[in-house]
Structure formats: C-alpha cells, structure tokens
Design a protein around this motif. Structure first.
Motif, PDB file in Angstrom:
ATOM      1  N   SER A 283       1.263   3.636 -10.108  1.00 48.42           N
ATOM      2  CA  SER A 283       0.192   3.544  -9.118  1.00 48.42           C
ATOM      3  C   SER A 283      -0.467   4.902  -8.941  1.00 48.42           C
ATOM      4  O   SER A 283       0.139   5.940  -9.221  1.00 48.42           O
ATOM      5  CB  SER A 283       0.748   3.069  -7.770  1.00 48.42           C
ATOM      6  N   SER A 771      -1.135  -5.716  -7.360  1.00 39.75           N
ATOM      7  CA  SER A 771      -2.374  -5.226  -7.976  1.00 39.75           C
ATOM      8  C   SER A 771      -3.507  -6.214  -7.725  1.00 39.75           C
ATOM      9  O   SER A 771      -3.284  -7.426  -7.598  1.00 39.75           O
ATOM     10  CB  SER A 771      -2.180  -5.023  -9.474  1.00 39.75           C
ATOM     11  N   GLN A 773      -5.757  -7.343  -9.661  1.00 36.77           N
ATOM     12  CA  GLN A 773      -5.921  -8.367 -10.694  1.00 36.77           C
ATOM     13  C   GLN A 773      -4.905  -9.504 -10.523  1.00 36.77           C
ATOM     14  O   GLN A 773      -5.262 -10.676 -10.559  1.00 36.77           O
ATOM     15  CB  GLN A 773      -5.754  -7.723 -12.065  1.00 36.77           C
ATOM     16  N   GLN A 803      -6.233  -1.712  -5.708  1.00 40.46           N
ATOM     17  CA  GLN A 803      -6.943  -1.438  -6.967  1.00 40.46           C
ATOM     18  C   GLN A 803      -6.197  -0.352  -7.746  1.00 40.46           C
ATOM     19  O   GLN A 803      -6.430  -0.151  -8.926  1.00 40.46           O
ATOM     20  CB  GLN A 803      -8.357  -0.904  -6.674  1.00 40.46           C
ATOM     21  N   THR A 804      -5.331   0.369  -7.036  1.00 39.59           N
ATOM     22  CA  THR A 804      -4.705   1.560  -7.609  1.00 39.59           C
ATOM     23  C   THR A 804      -3.301   1.288  -8.135  1.00 39.59           C
ATOM     24  O   THR A 804      -2.522   2.210  -8.313  1.00 39.59           O
ATOM     25  CB  THR A 804      -4.630   2.647  -6.517  1.00 39.59           C
ATOM     26  N   LEU A 805      -2.974   0.015  -8.336  1.00 36.65           N
ATOM     27  CA  LEU A 805      -1.659  -0.329  -8.889  1.00 36.65           C
ATOM     28  C   LEU A 805      -1.889  -1.081 -10.192  1.00 36.65           C
ATOM     29  O   LEU A 805      -2.778  -1.932 -10.272  1.00 36.65           O
ATOM     30  CB  LEU A 805      -0.903  -1.207  -7.881  1.00 36.65           C
ATOM     31  N   MET A 806      -1.068  -0.770 -11.195  1.00 34.00           N
ATOM     32  CA  MET A 806      -1.240  -1.439 -12.491  1.00 34.00           C
ATOM     33  C   MET A 806      -0.939  -2.930 -12.385  1.00 34.00           C
ATOM     34  O   MET A 806       0.050  -3.311 -11.750  1.00 34.00           O
ATOM     35  CB  MET A 806      -0.263  -0.864 -13.502  1.00 34.00           C
ATOM     36  N   PRO A 807      -1.722  -3.765 -13.040  1.00 34.90           N
ATOM     37  CA  PRO A 807      -1.374  -5.182 -13.099  1.00 34.90           C
ATOM     38  C   PRO A 807       0.028  -5.346 -13.690  1.00 34.90           C
ATOM     39  O   PRO A 807       0.456  -4.559 -14.543  1.00 34.90           O
ATOM     40  CB  PRO A 807      -2.427  -5.763 -14.047  1.00 34.90           C
TER      41      PRO A 807
END
Ligand code: MGD
Ligand code: MGD
Ligand code: MO
Length: 876
Positions: A283, A771, A773, A803-807
């Motif tokens: 993140s 996330s 997504q 928005q700042t965390l990886m899917p």
C-alpha cells in the motif's frame, strides 16, 4: 486553562467509587458522541487515590505531591516509542498529562514527544474497565472445571487468599500428577520480577518459540554476516548520515504508524535536506504519504521474487553500461555470488548469478517473470535496478513485515545481496540495514543504557518449546515437532508428545497474538485449568478460570523505558498506589510461590525497588569511546530508598534524573557518536571479519540451507536466495480464497494494548482495508460491513476502500480484541489471528502477512462502531 484546571482540582474530592461511575458515564457520553473530552477529564480527576501523609508515601521519592508535581510516568508498551510522559499529580490524583518539554526542540536535541497512544495512557490506567479484584469463573471448580464454558461464563469476586489457594493447588496437582511438561506458560515481561519464577522453581514449563517481530531474520542472520541476529541497530548508519544519501528506500516499513513518537523525525530531516524516498509495500502507506515517496507496489509475501528480479536486471544493465554492479565489493567482501567466489564449506557447485540467469531451471529471473508473482509493474522493477546501482548514494532500509510471511526465509539474504551488488555497505551516504521500532533511521549502538536488575535467573528444567503457528494445534493433537528455539539455537527435528493440563499467561497476549486463534480457544477449553494476570478483561482473561488483577507501571516503584532511540534513556517513577486490589507481578509471583509451598524470599531475592536501584547504579553513558556510569547515587539516596549498593559518581544526580524523566545525549553533526555501519569491515575485512563462517557476506550460506533442512518443515531452500512458491500466499490463491490478507501494525494500538481505550477507538476506527478495484468487483463501498473469511475463521469489519492498496490485498490491522458473536462463528472485533492458521514451512515463521482469504458484504446486524461499544466492565 487555569479555570479548567481549578475545576478539575475541585472535583478531585470525589470518591473512588464514584470515579468508576463517572468514567462509565464518560464512556457513555463518548458513545453518543457528546462532549467526550470534558467528561473524561473530570473522570480522570475523580480517580483520586489518596497516597497518605505528605512525604511518607512509597510513591513520592521525596517530592511534595500534596502541592502538586509533574512526575515522569511510564509509557511502557511494546510499540517502539516509549516516549516521554509526564503527569501532574496532586493529592494522589492525576490531573493532567504532557510530553517532553525538558528542553527546546531542535534537530540536534529533539524532544521525545509522545504519540496519541501515550497521551491517552491515563484513559488506560484509570479505565472504568480496569480489573479490580481477583475473579473466578462461576462454573469452574477444581472437581468440575467446565472448560467448555471458558469465554461464556460469568465471574465472581474472590479474595486474594482464595485466588492463591486455587492457583497453588492446581499447580501442585499438575506438577505432582503430570510433571512440569504439563504446564504451558509464557511471560512477555523482560524484567526479573515476573510471576514465572515460582513455576521455574517448581521444575519449569513448556514454552513457546515464535518468530513474531523479526520473522525470518530470527534464523541467526549473523551466519549471513549481519552484525547481530536480527540485523539490528548496528546494521544501519546514524541519523546524521541519512542527510548524505540521495535516495532512501523503505521496504516493508511504516514508521509513521509503527515507530511512533519522535522516530519519523530523522526521515523528515532527510527529506528537508533533499533526500528522495522510495517505499516498497502493498500500500501507499502513511509513511510514503508523509515523505512523498515514490511507491513501488508489490504483493505481500513476494519480496524475494521481486528482489531476485532486481538482481537479474542489475546484472543485465551492468552488461550494457558497466556501472551498475559493484564487482569489487562482491569479489572482496562476499562469497557465493558467482562460481569464482564460493565459500570453503559449500557442498554444491551452484551459485546465485547462474541461478538468476536461469542456468539451473531454464528460467531467467527477469522483471517480467517477477511481475507475474509480485504484481509490480515491469518498468518499476527496471527503474529500481538502475536506481540502486553503485553510482548512486542509496540507503536500503527495511523493517520486518516482509519477513513475517510464509517462505520468506530468503528475504534477509536477498536484501543483503542487493546491498552488496550496489556496494552500499560501510560508506557515508550508503547503507543496507534496518529501520525498525525506536531506532528507525537512527542506527548505531545505544549511547545511554540502563543497568541490569541483577536477579539471579532460575533455569527452566523443561526444554520443550512449541512453534507459534502450530501451538494450539499441538496442544489439541497432543504432539508436536521439537526443533529447539527457532529464534536462537535450533535443533534437528524430534517428534514429541505433549500433554498440557494448565495454561498460565502473564504480560503477553498469547491467545490474541498467536496464529490460529479459533483453535486457540478450543485449546483453552480443552485443558484442566487456565489462569492469567491481567489489567482488563483481555481475550485471554476472558477465556481463563482465575484472573489475577495486576497493576500498571504507574502503580509500581518505577523503572527505565529500555527501548527508546539510541540517544535517550527514559526513567519513570511511581505515580499512584495500586488501584483497588491490584498487585504487581512480583507480588503475585510471591503469592503463588507461597501457595505452592516455596519460600517467596528465595524465589524473589530482591525487592522491586532494589532491582530498580541496581538498574540505576548500572546505567551508563557513552563518553570518549567508552561507557561510563550515568547516575550519581549518594549514601543518602541509598538510605532513603532503603536499598543496598555502593555510592557512585556519575553525570547526573539521581533526584535530578528522576525529576527530569530522561537523560538525552545532545548531538551535533560530526560528533564522536557518528556511526557508519560496517565501516571497520569495509576498511579491513581481514582484521575485522563478519560473524559468518567465511567472515564475509554469504550470498551462498551452507549453514542456512543445512539448518532449514534439519528443521524438517520444508526442503526447497537453496544455500543462495532462490524463489519457490509460498506454502500459503499469493501463489496458492484459489477461487475459494483469491485474496491475501496482511496485518499492518496499527496506530490505535500497541499490539492488543490500548484497544479498549475509547478515545483511541473514536480516533482510529479499525476498519478492514480493501482495494478500490476489488471493492468495485464486489459492489462494496467504504462504510459497508464485510465478512473476511478463510479456512481458519471469519471476521467482520467495516470496509475502508483505498485507491492506494494493491488489488488482491486485504489489510486487516493487527491486534483488535476478539469479540465473537453468540454463534461463535463471526468475530465482530476483527482479530487478525482469526484469519491466520497453522501453516508452517522453512523455520516455522509466523507468516502473518500472506494468508489466503475471501470477503463478501456482511448481511448480519450492522456493526456498532468500536467507540460506541460498551466497555468490558465486570460488576462483581
Ligand atoms: N502503533 C504501533 N506501533 C508498533 C506496534 C504496534 O502494534 N502498534 N508494534 C511494534 C512491534 S513489536 C513491531 S514488530 C513493529 C512492526 O513494524 P513493521 O514491521 O514496520 O510494521 P507492519 O505494519 O507490519 O509493516 C509495515 C508496512 O509494511 C508493509 N508490508 C506489509 N507486508 C509486506 C510485505 O510482505 N512486503 C513489503 N515489502 N511490505 C509489506 C505495509 O505497508 C505495512 O504498513 O511495530 C512496532 N510499533
Ligand atoms: N496476526 C498477527 N499476529 C501478530 C503480529 C502480526 O503482525 N499479525 N505481530 C506479532 C508481533 S511483531 C508481536 S511483538 C506480538 C506481540 O504479542 P504480545 O506481546 O502477546 O502482545 P501485547 O498486546 O503487547 O501483550 C501485552 C499484554 O501484557 C499486558 N500488560 C501490560 N502491562 C503489564 C504488566 O505490567 N504486567 C502484566 N502481567 N501484564 C501487562 C497487556 O494488557 C497485554 O495483554 O504479536 C505478534 N502477533
Ligand atoms: Mo513485534
């Protein structure tokens, strides 16, 4: 301001009993969102516990607390800050709290300011939910324990005499009938006065071996060449040198949350000096935001693959440009990078360079190869390979989250290998080491340190140690693999039986902080007797039979804050007398000793005050390259403390030190305390060898592979860093569990501590991070309740969509108190270890950060926000 203080003072006459009511009211006010701050302040003053006549109290150390005095008060929890806390005490009542104002703040001499947790300390100490009396579970009796009711039963008040008798009888029965191997116990207290001593005197107990903080860095990294077992503070440079770097990389770190207090200051100073930052994490975390860092995203638990590809791309780029890999460094200071530089003890011909080029498995470890595993964009991997090349002044710093993952045993060696490839050791402006805990960004040996309590240890007659992740499974299955201490000296695997009848916890939250919590509860319900010391109805207190109320550090003779940054030693004193019937750990230990027929004076040969005095007498400070006595202690001091010892001359008189609450070494650029890690080794590697077998950095380490093999948890590690799919993690995701959950250490808490503090609950709501997504795929929005589940359990939390965390990643903060619903299916508290299981490989690392999971919208009753939940107040 004075007006408010006067009002608060005026209300300090209220009795202790009405305090409890007032404090409960205060939290009810919080619950409805009404004027929380004010009500709580009144509640605080109402906690008055009168200390007795002027200057005669145990607590006063000669100060006049009747007039009112600022007292240095403990901030003692395990978050790495251990910052300065002072409380204004008048008539035994804590009226206000503040942090460090002992001197002007400056970069050379920064104040050791507390964070929101420390500043809420009084809400903890005086919480209406403090345990007041010894308690017994209603349906527990020695004859009919009704273990199945643990966690559900009601409580009844008992006297200390009864409590000690029950505990003593149960312990004696277990020791006599089943022997010391039938007791499972653990104390997180690193001091000499813990209540484990009577158990040790009776023959010992089965303990726990758990990689917790440093993860796979516990596999003796001195064998790789690092200066201490865990990498340690001596592996990175002093804070002043950070200003000399061009770029500082923080991999798996989040000091803005997890090294609170003043520790982020060093990074902010570097930023102000123009240093740029890179954060490598799943993140774009609070630290990345604070430092405006470039973010290299990667999935939790995939750092080895990422770093292997970076090494490959560095070699390839070096073939083109010739200025990326520091071959001189690799050839002079390392073994095992290539076939020409193998260590003498190697039992295979394989080397790291041929491995990454694909010589052994036909797969070159390119950026494209790693990107599939890590989710890191190919261009980020290539950019990073160039950015950490030898022509740049780079500091590679890490915390340990990336080593608290399944199959992360190669992380320490691989991180070191990248540092060596860029030649980032032993020079100003370069580094490759840790940025962790209180020392984050300020490497080097401590400049001021407390002495030892000098209490003779009692050896444990039992050598059994069960690895954390399989602890509960082992208790339930009555057998386990013995491998010695995975964090110190391992031993080849041996299958052993295990027959636990009694469980005792002190100063640690093992049921809460050990993986596989659902099985943990089952294990607690399966044994004859469970007891613990506790300040609140914590998870393990809730699942106990007898709970012994223990004091906080504000109610004891005082001590040192051992874990401050290298420049500071905090000292704190007793603030108030023990609340209600709470006893100190040592008093509880003495009671247990007596109830077991032991002589308490033999088990505890030194008073708590004498132990503190010994630590004071032994305290030292750096001067002219050596450590000299810190505190001046006179014969009068010793007499008034009623302690033994030799008077001594130091840098600061005892009374002044105690009043100030800290000793801090004032620094300046280029002073005698400057520190460059590995400088001696780099200057003369023959005269100053590293602690590894070869005396050099071992990119090929035969010891590592042989030791991992001997533990028998997996057999796929090579002597050099290599990639293999994790036994559980991104690589094992399935349609059923397609995500990976990891556990950021959370600002609201220090592990499980402070989780009950309503102020902190209000400020930090403890959501689950999802996330954008993944949330969109499932139709979930911020504020929706979600159930996160996997093969081990189910938790419910409110979603915070980022928005700042990886899917693919789910961030579940570490340490929330378990709170199962009536069906015992859903943990509404969101405890991380409900979703961690008994998965082990390699060194049996507690791989908190890469467990598989899934999540859905929760269709049950909406969650009540944590700050509106009732406190766990036991009416007895
Ligand atoms: N407020 C607070 N502070 C604490 C503690 C606490 O409980 N609360 N606990 C203290 C203790 S004992 C410890 S051990 C430390 C822990 O300190 P850290 O190890 O620094 O803490 P974490 O929050 O686990 O991890 C830091 C960041 O690493 C990233 N990360 C997570 N998994 C991975 C991974 O697999 N790879 C990479 N590259 N990055 C990853 C996440 O962005 C996370 O926020 O904190 C200490 N400080
Ligand atoms: N899933 C998952 N699990 C983890 C982690 C993770 O990231 N994810 N992190 C791990 C890490 S790094 C760590 S260090 C561990 C921490 O694990 P623990 O050490 O078990 O955690 P704490 O919550 O700090 O437990 C301290 C306990 O001592 C009590 N206490 C405080 N003062 C006193 C006292 O003076 N006397 C007594 N008797 N008790 C006292 C507190 O109320 C609290 O219950 O957790 C580990 N567990
Ligand atoms: Mo930790």
């Amino acid at each position: 301001m004075t007006g408010l203080l006067d009002k608060v003072r005026a209300s300090s006459e209220v009795s202790r009993r009405s305090f409890v009511k007032a404090s409960a009211v205060a939290s009810a006010a919080l619950a409805t969102g009404a004027m929380a701050g004010c009500s709580n302040k009144v509640g605080m003053a109402d906690t008055g516990v009168v200390t007795g006549d002027e200057n005669t109290s145990e607590t006063d150390y000669g100060r006049n607390l009747t007039e009112g005095a600022w007292v240095s008060a403990a901030c003692w929890h395990n978050c790495g800050g251990r910052c300065m806390n002072k409380v204004l005490v008048r008539d035994g009542v804590v009226i206000r709290q503040k942090s460090d104002d002992t001197h002007e703040d400056s970069a050379d001499y920064p104040q050791q300011r507390g964070c929101v947790r420390g500043r809420s300390q009084r809400m903890q100490v005086f919480g209406a939910d403090r345990l007041k009396y010894p308690m017994k579970r209603k349906n527990w009796s020695p004859e009919e324990p009704h273990g199945e009711l643990r966690g559900k039963d009601e409580w009844e008040r008992i006297s200390w005499d009864e409590a000690f008798k029950y505990v003593g009888d149960q312990l004696k029965r277990a020791y006599d009938t089943y022997g010391p191997r039938s007791i499972l116990a653990h104390s997180g207290s690193y001091v000499s006065y813990n209540a484990m001593r009577p158990l040790l005197a009776l023959g010992g107990y089965v303990g726990i071996t758990d990689t917790t903080s440093m993860g796979t860095y516990n596999l003796d990294t001195t064998k790789l060449g690092l200066p201490s077992k865990d990498g340690g503070a001596a592996s990175s440079n002093d804070r002043y040198d950070m200003l000399n770097a061009e770029t500082i990389v923080l991999q798996g770190c989040n000091p803005a949350w997890a090294s609170a207090g003043s520790t982020c200051l060093s990074f902010l100073n570097a930023k102000a000096a123009g240093v740029s930052f890179v954060v490598i994490a799943p993140s774009y975390n609070a630290t990345a935001q604070l430092l405006n860092a470039r973010w290299i995203p990667l999935r939790a638990g995939t750092d080895t693959a990422f770093m292997i590809a970076v090494a490959y791309e560095m070699v390839k780029l070096d073939e083109e440009r010739g200025d990326v890999v520091d071959w001189d460094f690799l050839n002079t200071y390392c073994v095992g990078f290539d076939a020409e530089h193998m260590p003498a003890d190697a039992t295979t011909n394989e080397n790291f360079k041929d491995y990454i080029l694909g010589a052994y498995d036909g797969t070159p470890k390119t950026a494209e190869w790693a990107s599939e595993i890590c989710g890191t964009p190919v261009e980020d991997i290539r950019w990073y390979a160039e950015a950490i090349g030898k022509q740049h002044k780079v500091m590679l710093l890490h915390s340990y989250s990336f080593a608290r993952c399944h199959d992360s045993e190669d992380v320490p060696q691989m991180f070191m290998t990248l540092g060596a490839m860029g030649g980032h050791f032993g020079k100003s402006g370069h580094a490759c080491g840790t940025a962790y805990y209180a020392q984050a960004g300020n490497g080097g040996p401590s400049l001021v340190a407390a002495g030892m309590a000098n209490v003779p240890p009692i050896d444990n007659g039992v050598d059994d140690l069960v690895a954390g992740p399989i602890l509960w499974k082992s208790v339930l299955e009555k057998k386990y693999p013995f491998v010695g201490n995975i964090c110190a000296v391992t031993q080849p695997r041996e299958e052993r039986d295990l027959d636990i009848h009694v469980i005792f916890w002190e100063h640690s939250a093992r049921l809460q902080t050990t993986p596989d919590l659902v099985r943990g509860i089952e294990a607690h319900r399966a044994v004859d007797f469970v007891f613990c010391n506790a300040q609140f109805l914590t998870t393990q207190a809730k699942y106990s039979d007898i709970v012994l109320p223990v004091t906080t550090e504000w109610e004891r003779p005082g001590r040192f804050g051992q874990l401050s940054n290298r420049e500071t030693l905090l000292i704190y004193s007793q603030v108030i007398e023990p609340l209600f019937e709470a006893k100190t750990d040592q008093e509880i230990g003495r009671g247990i000793a007596e109830a077991c027929g032991l002589d308490p004076d033999e088990v505890y040969p030194l008073s708590e005050k004498q132990q503190f005095m010994n630590e004071i007498l032994g305290a030292t400070v750096a001067e002219g390259g050596e450590m000299v006595p810190l505190v001046t202690v006179t014969a009068d001091d010793l007499a008034s403390w009623e302690c033994e010892g030799e008077p001594q001359e130091g840098k600061v008189p005892l009374a002044e030190f105690m009043e100030r609450g800290s000793y801090q070494v004032e620094r300046s650029a280029g002073d005698e305390h400057s520190f460059i890690a590995y400088a001696d080794f780099v200057a003369d590697p023959v005269a100053n060898p590293l602690p590894s077998n070869s005396g050099k950095f071992e990119i090929y380490c035969q010891w590592k592979k042989d030791t991992l093999d001997s533990l028998g948890f997996s057999s796929n590690f090579k002597p050099y860093p290599s990639y293999h799919p994790a036994v559980e993690g991104w690589e094992t995701r399935s349609d059923e569990y397609p995500y990976v959950v990891y556990n950021p250490h959370y600002y609201r808490r220090s592990h499980s501590v402070y989780d009950n503090v309503t102020w902190l609950r209000e400020a930090w709501p403890n959501p689950v991070f999802i996330s954008a997504q993944d949330a969109a795929d499932k139709g979930i929005q911020t504020g929706d309740d979600v159930v996160v589940y996997n093969a081990y359990g189910k938790i419910v939390r409110t979603a915070s969509v980022l928005q700042t965390l990886m899917p693919g990643m789910v961030g579940l903060p570490h340490g929330a108190w378990v709170d199962f619903d009536e069906s015992e299916e859903y943990d509404l508290g969101g405890a991380d270890n409900v979703l961690c299981g008994p998965t082990v490989s390699g060194m049996a690392v507690s791989g908190y950060n890469n467990y598989n999971c899934n999540f859905e919208k929760y269709t049950g009753e909406p969650l009540v926000p944590d700050c509106e939940q009732p406190q766990r107040i036991i009416e007895l």
